[in-house]
Design a protein around this motif. Structure first.
Motif, PDB file in Angstrom:
ATOM      1  N   LYS A   1     -17.856  14.647  10.319  1.00 27.31           N
ATOM      2  CA  LYS A   1     -18.915  15.509  10.389  1.00 27.31           C
ATOM      3  C   LYS A   1     -20.472  13.417  11.188  1.00 27.31           C
ATOM      4  CE  LYS A   1     -18.445  16.877   5.490  1.00 27.31           C
ATOM      5  NZ  LYS A   1     -19.169  16.426   4.316  1.00 27.31           N
TER       6      LYS A   1
ATOM      7  N   ASN B   1     -10.381  14.056   9.271  1.00 29.96           N
ATOM      8  CA  ASN B   1     -10.173  16.209   9.998  1.00 29.96           C
ATOM      9  C   ASN B   1     -11.999  16.439   9.619  1.00 29.96           C
ATOM     10  OD1 ASN B   1      -8.218  16.151  10.537  1.00 29.96           O
ATOM     11  ND2 ASN B   1      -7.091  16.759   8.872  1.00 29.96           N
ATOM     12  N   ASN B   2     -12.180  17.077   9.893  1.00 26.49           N
ATOM     13  CA  ASN B   2     -13.352  17.792   9.865  1.00 26.49           C
ATOM     14  C   ASN B   2     -14.023  16.855   9.813  1.00 26.49           C
ATOM     15  OD1 ASN B   2     -15.491  19.779   8.997  1.00 26.49           O
ATOM     16  ND2 ASN B   2     -15.573  19.386   6.604  1.00 26.49           N
TER      17      ASN B   2
ATOM     18  N   ALA C   1     -18.710  17.824  15.978  1.00 25.88           N
ATOM     19  CA  ALA C   1     -18.896  17.577  14.346  1.00 25.88           C
ATOM     20  C   ALA C   1     -17.426  19.099  13.888  1.00 25.88           C
ATOM     21  CB  ALA C   1     -20.294  18.708  13.689  1.00 25.88           C
ATOM     22  N   GLY C   2     -16.969  18.872  13.140  1.00 27.33           N
ATOM     23  CA  GLY C   2     -15.360  19.550  12.920  1.00 27.33           C
ATOM     24  C   GLY C   2     -14.566  19.437  13.205  1.00 27.33           C
ATOM     25  N   GLU C   3     -14.506  18.496  14.613  1.00 21.25           N
ATOM     26  CA  GLU C   3     -13.365  18.110  14.727  1.00 21.25           C
ATOM     27  C   GLU C   3     -11.814  17.103  14.761  1.00 21.25           C
ATOM     28  OE1 GLU C   3     -13.727  19.214  19.320  1.00 21.25           O
ATOM     29  OE2 GLU C   3     -14.606  17.745  19.166  1.00 21.25           O
ATOM     30  N   SER C   4     -11.376  16.093  14.846  1.00 18.01           N
ATOM     31  CA  SER C   4     -10.356  15.882  14.192  1.00 18.01           C
ATOM     32  C   SER C   4      -9.682  14.401  15.118  1.00 18.01           C
ATOM     33  CB  SER C   4      -8.547  16.047  14.029  1.00 18.01           C
ATOM     34  OG  SER C   4      -9.207  17.156  12.673  1.00 18.01           O
TER      35      SER C   4
ATOM     36  N   ARG D   1     -10.865  15.045   3.152  1.00 21.99           N
ATOM     37  CA  ARG D   1     -10.618  15.097   4.780  1.00 21.99           C
ATOM     38  C   ARG D   1     -10.335  13.970   5.493  1.00 21.99           C
ATOM     39  NH1 ARG D   1     -15.680  14.089   6.538  1.00 21.99           N
ATOM     40  NH2 ARG D   1     -16.869  12.280   5.621  1.00 21.99           N
TER      41      ARG D   1
END
Length: 124
Positions: free
Chosen positions: A87, A84-85, A14-17, A67
């Motif tokens: 979830k 991006n970001n 989570a939070g990665e791209s 996102r």
């Protein structure tokens, strides 16, 4: 006839791209509107993003606005989805699709060609 092949899926936290790519065969890619869809286990297919032939119009589902970014390179016959970001709820099989619908974002039923999909898994 258009053949589509997705790539770029994978397992991320989570939070990665991730950036997905969809390569199209044929010389008429620029004449198709393109879209990205996703389907999670036990859920209906969802439209994620769309882009018109000349990139003048784009569409995003509310769940990904801010996102995800859809873009295309007609010289490379490729459409991209920058995510991006990420979830955990973004976990799904992501597929690209092509539509001959002109000058507007197609509705889901207006897409004529579909890729096989690429798995995106987001861990918490």
């Amino acid at each position: 006839q258009v053949q589509l092949e997705e790539s770029g899926g994978g397992l991320v936290q989570a939070g990665e791209s991730l950036r997905l790519a969809c390569a199209a065969s044929g010389r008429t890619f620029s004449s198709y509107a393109m879209g990205w869809f996703r389907q999670a286990p036990g859920k209906e297919r969802e439209s994620v993003a769309g882009i018109t032939q000349n990139s003048l119009r784009t569409y995003y589902a509310d769940s990904v606005k801010g996102r995800f970014t859809i873009s295309r390179d007609n010289a490379k016959n490729t459409v991209y989805l920058q995510m991006n970001n990420l979830k955990p709820e973004d976990t799904a099989v992501y597929s690209c699709a092509a539509s001959a619908r002109l000058s507007t974002i197609p509705r889901a039923y207006e897409y004529n060609y579909w890729g096989q999909g690429t798995q995106v898994t987001v861990s918490s």
